[in-house]
Design an enzyme around this catalytic site. Structure first.
Site: not given
Ligand code: ADP
Ligand code: MG
Length: 140
Positions: A11, A51, A59, A87, A93, A104, A114, A117, A128
């Protein structure tokens, strides 16, 4: 266990800090092979589409701003159990919850920025990977 492919994105927070190689080292040390990779700038429309599953989350808009704030490196990782393994290597996350030694935990700035992805299921990995790569751009 089967050989799988998963979609990874380094990212903008990580590319901005010149961490592409450091992140890739984590993948390779875990036995994941980078079988496709390109550095791109996402358009707003492309970030929103990628997304879309999070469109109703509070968010979402900030996340799309962040993902278009600088270059990303999109990648296909290949290996035994690659989807779950990636993962694991990524960590939780929220970096505050991420295990020691995960990408992370090592590199993320916060829950949004973070660093990486990774696809979360075989179904989403297939969708994807197709979102970013033609078949002939992936060389295993
Ligand atoms: P992951 O990337 O671990 O699969 P998610 O799919 O739940 O997590 O979320 C996608 C992305 O959205 C996260 O990697 C992060 O960049 C962002 N994100 C997730 N939760 C939050 C939050 N509570 N506040 C801000 N950004 C968030
Ligand atoms: Mg995700």
């Amino acid at each position: 266990m089967a050989v799988e492919r998963t979609l990874s994105i380094i990212k903008p927070d990580a590319t901005r800090r010149n961490l592409t190689g450091a992140v890739n080292k984590c993948f390779e040390e875990a036995g994941l092979r980078i079988v496709a990779q390109k550095r791109i700038l996402l358009t707003r429309a492309r970030a929103e589409a990628f997304y879309a599953v999070h469109a109703e989350r509070p968010f979402y808009s900030d996340l799309c701003d962040f993902m278009t704030s600088g270059p990303v490196v999109v990648q296909v990782l290949e290996g035994e159990n690659a989807i779950a393994k990636n993962r694991e290597v990524m960590g939780a996350t929220n970096p505050d919850d991420a295990a020691e030694g995960t990408i992370r935990k090592l590199f993320a700035e916060n829950v949004e920025a973070n660093s990486v992805h990774g696809s979360d299921s075989p179904e989403n990995a297939a969708i994807e990977i197709k979102f970013f790569f033609e078949d002939d751009e992936i060389v295993g």
